[in-house]
Design a protein around this motif. Structure first.
Motif, short mmCIF file in Angstrom:
data_model
loop_
_atom_site.label_atom_id
_atom_site.label_comp_id
_atom_site.label_asym_id
_atom_site.label_seq_id
_atom_site.Cartn_x
_atom_site.Cartn_y
_atom_site.Cartn_z
N LEU A 5 0.83 -1.20 0.00
CA LEU A 5 0.00 0.00 0.00
C LEU A 5 0.87 1.26 0.00
CD1 LEU A 5 -2.98 -0.76 2.38
CD2 LEU A 5 -2.86 -0.92 -0.10
N PRO A 6 0.46 2.30 -0.71
CA PRO A 6 1.31 3.48 -0.91
C PRO A 6 1.78 4.15 0.38
CG PRO A 6 -0.55 3.52 -2.41
CD PRO A 6 -0.79 2.37 -1.48
N VAL A 7 0.91 4.24 1.39
CA VAL A 7 1.31 4.93 2.61
C VAL A 7 2.47 4.21 3.27
CG1 VAL A 7 0.59 5.58 4.93
CG2 VAL A 7 -0.98 5.88 3.02
N LEU A 8 2.35 2.87 3.39
CA LEU A 8 3.42 2.11 4.00
C LEU A 8 4.67 2.17 3.15
CD1 LEU A 8 4.29 0.31 6.29
CD2 LEU A 8 3.41 -1.65 5.04
N LEU A 291 4.66 -10.13 15.52
CA LEU A 291 4.54 -8.67 15.61
C LEU A 291 3.22 -8.28 16.26
CD1 LEU A 291 5.88 -7.60 12.09
CD2 LEU A 291 7.12 -7.63 14.27
N SER A 292 3.27 -7.32 17.16
CA SER A 292 2.05 -6.87 17.84
C SER A 292 1.09 -6.18 16.88
CB SER A 292 2.42 -5.90 18.98
OG SER A 292 3.21 -6.56 19.95
N ALA A 293 1.62 -5.62 15.79
CA ALA A 293 0.78 -4.89 14.85
C ALA A 293 0.05 -5.81 13.87
CB ALA A 293 1.62 -3.89 14.06
N VAL A 294 0.38 -7.10 13.86
CA VAL A 294 -0.16 -8.03 12.86
C VAL A 294 -1.13 -9.01 13.50
CG1 VAL A 294 0.42 -9.83 11.19
CG2 VAL A 294 1.88 -7.82 11.41
N ALA A 295 -2.35 -9.07 12.96
CA ALA A 295 -3.34 -10.02 13.44
C ALA A 295 -3.25 -11.35 12.70
CB ALA A 295 -4.74 -9.44 13.28
N VAL A 312 -2.95 -8.83 7.72
CA VAL A 312 -4.10 -8.17 8.33
C VAL A 312 -3.59 -7.50 9.60
CG1 VAL A 312 -6.41 -8.41 9.27
CG2 VAL A 312 -5.67 -9.90 7.40
N LEU A 313 -3.74 -6.19 9.67
CA LEU A 313 -3.14 -5.44 10.77
C LEU A 313 -4.08 -5.28 11.96
CD1 LEU A 313 -1.29 -2.55 8.87
CD2 LEU A 313 -0.49 -4.86 9.42
N LEU A 314 -3.50 -5.42 13.15
CA LEU A 314 -4.21 -5.06 14.37
C LEU A 314 -4.07 -3.57 14.62
CD1 LEU A 314 -3.35 -7.89 16.92
CD2 LEU A 314 -5.64 -7.08 16.36
N GLY A 315 -2.88 -3.07 14.38
CA GLY A 315 -2.61 -1.65 14.56
C GLY A 315 -2.65 -0.92 13.23
N THR A 316 -1.80 0.10 13.12
CA THR A 316 -1.74 0.91 11.91
C THR A 316 -0.52 0.53 11.09
OG1 THR A 316 -0.43 2.64 12.96
CG2 THR A 316 -2.83 2.82 13.16
N GLN A 317 -0.43 1.08 9.88
CA GLN A 317 0.76 0.87 9.07
C GLN A 317 2.00 1.45 9.76
OE1 GLN A 317 0.35 1.98 4.95
NE2 GLN A 317 -1.80 1.38 4.89
N GLU A 318 1.83 2.57 10.44
CA GLU A 318 2.94 3.17 11.17
C GLU A 318 3.43 2.26 12.29
OE1 GLU A 318 0.18 4.65 10.33
OE2 GLU A 318 0.71 6.42 9.15
N ASP A 319 2.48 1.57 12.96
CA ASP A 319 2.87 0.62 14.00
C ASP A 319 3.69 -0.52 13.41
OD1 ASP A 319 1.50 1.97 16.02
OD2 ASP A 319 -0.37 0.90 15.64
N LEU A 320 3.26 -1.02 12.25
CA LEU A 320 4.00 -2.09 11.58
C LEU A 320 5.41 -1.63 11.25
CD1 LEU A 320 4.20 -4.86 10.19
CD2 LEU A 320 3.18 -3.80 8.15
N LEU A 321 5.51 -0.42 10.70
CA LEU A 321 6.82 0.13 10.36
C LEU A 321 7.72 0.24 11.59
CD1 LEU A 321 8.84 1.70 8.58
CD2 LEU A 321 7.56 3.76 9.15
#
Length: 348
Positions: A5-8, A291-295, A312-321
């Motif tokens: 995705l572009p934002v990430l 990772l806590s950001a990943v469901a 599939v994210l639990l948090g945001t793209q920023e959290d994943l980063l």
């Protein structure tokens, strides 16, 4: 193939993923000391409260109404426990179910701070008797301060090192560098310890007590300069100041790195090269699953040594980063089209 995705992607292009975080063990375990005739049930409540603080990074979590009710039922989260007597005191060692604890935190709208945590190194300079000196890991005069920092940092699950102050350290960092906050030599010397962040602490020995000023320096990616993330000051006894420093540090890092469930179940696609065989693939899936950001993580496509994952994210793209930036096993670089390529770096 689907693209990230572009934002990430744009965020990743700013962040080479090559930090040196530490995988902290025993986040879901705690040891508590019985006072008087405290029952095991009371000690289990105390132990679970300590674990929730470690995992969430939030020191006030036990005051939450929902958490208070849960602490009464601490036994439901129990995996194992044992006890021993040390110097006449009864110690209860307790471990809790990781999945249940994480589920509790997310349902209570608290964050989950993963086991991959940034490494700090603390550079200590002391002003006493009209002279200044740098104190290292094995210093005896300030052992109370150093030990208190280590003990509380361990209790909060925060990796903190002190320099050994051998000849290499002495040639690179001087007391005047630290006192004057000249950070270039400190940053260079900190790379020896694979530190993500560094702390400069200055202590002045007074007639009856000590005065402390300290700053935490960090950076969001390896292309940017270090900046001051946190400053604080204190006055009093060495051990008390050391405990407060570690607590304040843990509060800040917990707020920065813990991941709260967004409720959006956002989906991103992540392309990774250099997957050489089933062992690499299994370790990659294990890493993303932790990772806590990943469901949820699923394999989308395979092309030679390149794969695409559906996350599939639990948090945001920023959290994943943020989480990925603390793991050396994923490395990013730009290609000729100014896009990001990601490669698996099998360290172990």
């Amino acid at each position: 193939m689907k693209r990230l995705l572009p934002v990430l992607l744009s965020l990743m292009s700013l962040t080479p993923l090559a930090a040196s975080a530490v995988e902290v063990a025993n986040l879901y375990s705690s040891s508590v000391v019985a006072v008087d005739a405290q029952s095991n049930r009371d000690l289990q409540k105390l132990a679970l409260a300590e674990v929730l603080v470690k995992v969430s990074g939030n020191p006030l979590i036990a005051k939450d109404p929902m958490i208070k009710k849960t602490l009464i039922r601490a036994r439901e989260y129990l995996v194992k426990q044992s006890q021993e007597s040390i110097d006449g005191e009864r110690h209860l060692h307790v471990s809790f179910n990781e999945k249940k604890v994480n589920r509790l935190l997310r349902s209570s709208e608290f964050g989950v701070w993963s086991q991959n945590r940034p490494q700090q190194i603390l550079w200590l300079v002391v002003d006493e008797d009209f002279s200044r000196s740098v104190k290292g890991e094995s210093d005896t005069d300030y052992a109370d301060f150093i030990s208190a920092i280590k003990e509380q940092a361990n209790k909060r699950g925060v990796p903190v090192l002190f320099p050994v102050m051998d000849l290499d350290d002495q040639l690179q960092v001087s007391s005047s560098d630290l006192w004057g906050l000249f950070t270039d030599p400190v940053e260079l010397a900190s790379t020896r310890y694979a530190a993500d962040n560094y702390i400069i602490a200055k202590i002045i020995k007074q007639q009856d007590d000590y005065k402390l000023n300290w700053s935490l320096y960090g950076r969001n990616n390896t292309n940017e300069a270090y900046e001051i993330w946190l400053t604080d000051s204190d006055q009093g006894e060495l051990s008390e100041m050391g405990t407060k420093l570690s607590s304040r540090l843990a509060d800040h890092l917990g707020e920065r790195y813990s991941v709260k469930a967004s409720g959006n179940n956002e989906v991103v696609y992540f392309n990774v090269d250099a997957i050489n065989g089933i062992t690499d693939y299994a370790k990659l899936i294990e890493m993303f699953s932790a990772l806590s950001a990943v469901a949820q993580v699923d394999l989308e496509t395979v092309s030679g040594s390149s794969i695409q994952l559906k996350l599939v994210l639990l948090g945001t793209q920023e959290d994943l980063l943020m989480e990925l930036s603390l793991d050396q096993r994923i490395q990013g670089s730009k290609n000729v089209f100014d896009d990001m390529n990601f490669q698996w770096n099998a360290i172990n």
